[in-house]
Design an enzyme around this catalytic site. Structure first.
Site, PDB file in Angstrom:
ATOM      1  N   GLY A   8       0.824  -1.204   0.000  1.00  0.00           N
ATOM      2  CA  GLY A   8       0.000   0.000   0.000  1.00  0.00           C
ATOM      3  C   GLY A   8       0.858   1.254   0.000  1.00  0.00           C
ATOM      4  O   GLY A   8       0.425   2.319   0.462  1.00  0.00           O
ATOM      5  N   GLY A  65      -2.689  -2.812   9.245  1.00  0.00           N
ATOM      6  CA  GLY A  65      -3.499  -1.665   9.644  1.00  0.00           C
ATOM      7  C   GLY A  65      -4.711  -1.464   8.754  1.00  0.00           C
ATOM      8  O   GLY A  65      -5.466  -0.500   8.930  1.00  0.00           O
ATOM      9  N   THR A  66      -4.904  -2.354   7.800  1.00  0.00           N
ATOM     10  CA  THR A  66      -6.048  -2.286   6.902  1.00  0.00           C
ATOM     11  C   THR A  66      -7.340  -2.555   7.665  1.00  0.00           C
ATOM     12  O   THR A  66      -7.352  -3.313   8.639  1.00  0.00           O
ATOM     13  CB  THR A  66      -5.878  -3.329   5.771  1.00  0.00           C
ATOM     14  N   ASN A  91      -6.029   0.875  14.582  1.00  0.00           N
ATOM     15  CA  ASN A  91      -5.478   2.187  14.916  1.00  0.00           C
ATOM     16  C   ASN A  91      -4.193   1.966  15.709  1.00  0.00           C
ATOM     17  O   ASN A  91      -4.230   1.388  16.788  1.00  0.00           O
ATOM     18  CB  ASN A  91      -6.468   3.005  15.740  1.00  0.00           C
ATOM     19  N   HIS A 122     -14.131  11.030  10.407  1.00  0.00           N
ATOM     20  CA  HIS A 122     -12.969  10.815   9.543  1.00  0.00           C
ATOM     21  C   HIS A 122     -13.131  11.596   8.235  1.00  0.00           C
ATOM     22  O   HIS A 122     -14.195  12.147   7.958  1.00  0.00           O
ATOM     23  CB  HIS A 122     -12.804   9.323   9.219  1.00  0.00           C
ATOM     24  N   HIS A 123     -12.066  11.594   7.449  1.00  0.00           N
ATOM     25  CA  HIS A 123     -12.092  12.267   6.143  1.00  0.00           C
ATOM     26  C   HIS A 123     -13.090  11.587   5.216  1.00  0.00           C
ATOM     27  O   HIS A 123     -13.425  10.414   5.370  1.00  0.00           O
ATOM     28  CB  HIS A 123     -10.696  12.275   5.518  1.00  0.00           C
ATOM     29  N   LYS A 126     -12.620   8.016   3.500  1.00  0.00           N
ATOM     30  CA  LYS A 126     -12.509   6.764   4.264  1.00  0.00           C
ATOM     31  C   LYS A 126     -13.655   5.842   3.869  1.00  0.00           C
ATOM     32  O   LYS A 126     -14.830   6.226   3.914  1.00  0.00           O
ATOM     33  CB  LYS A 126     -12.523   7.040   5.763  1.00  0.00           C
TER      34      LYS A 126
END
Length: 220
Positions: A8, A65-66, A91, A122-123, A126
């Site tokens: 990634g 972390g996916t 997280n 969140h943005h 996401k």
């Protein structure tokens, strides 16, 4: 020197990892998985499962972390941990880890019936909603020994621009209203956590690891 392969790398977290690693001694990014000591994965679930298979084949630790996995994919991740070290966390910031510890301590001392609302911001790009962190926070509260005092738990998710991550946990009843909050001001806090975890897991035996296996010994 710790050689990292990042699955990634072209994404937003990949860019943050590159930035942090460029300023960190003793770590380098390699372009081939077989040349790495440990793999960091911030991608999509289907890509994670593919790279996980390669890690098993090459006996490489992986830090994942996916988010957004289904039950079958989670079982595959857990299954891989019988062959290689695996850390799965939605997280990886020390701030969220400390937030969870604070909530755990609060619940331990609580003697009142309360309702709980988890606000998850969140943005707008996401994909998953609610976030993996919000789900983990809900599970933390549900699994606590005093969970019978929590009458209800709900998650409210918002997706907006220019937000890296805000989690606000509200416990309330007719007499009290208490808040716990963490706000990420940069993606770099997640990258710093992921790098620390990758270095920490690189020499561990096969198994399923969590943040508490490594963050408890890290200076806060």
């Amino acid at each position: 020197m710790t050689n990292l392969f990042i699955n990634g790398l072209s994404g937003k977290m990949g860019s943050s990892l590159k930035q942090v690693i460029s300023k960190t001694k003793g770590i380098s990014i390699v372009s081939s998985l077989v040349d790495s000591d440990v793999v960091i994965d911030f991608s999509r679930p289907e890509s994670t499962i593919e790279i996980l298979s390669q890690c098993e084949h090459n006996k490489l630790p992986i830090v994942i972390g996916t988010t957004g996995f289904n039950k079958e994919q989670i079982e595959k991740i857990k299954g891989a941990s019988s062959n290689i070290p695996v850390l799965l966390s939605y997280n990886m910031s020390m701030g969220i880890y400390n937030l969870k510890k604070s909530i755990d301590a609060f619940l331990e001392q609580n003697n009142n019936e309360l309702d709980c609302i988890i606000l998850d911001i969140h943005h707008k790009d996401k994909i998953d909603s609610p976030s993996g962190t919000a789900i983990e926070l809900k599970e933390l509260i549900q699994d606590h020994s005093n969970s019978e005092l929590i009458r209800s738990i709900s998650i409210e998710s918002e997706r907006t621009s220019d937000v890296f991550g805000i989690h606000k946990i509200r416990f309330f009843n007719q007499d009290n209203d208490e808040y716990f909050k963490h706000e990420a001001l940069s993606r770099n806090i997640f990258s710093e956590g992921a790098i620390y975890l990758a270095q920490s897991i690189s020499d561990k035996p096969a198994g399923m690891y969590s943040l508490k296996d490594f963050f408890n010994s890290k200076l806060l």
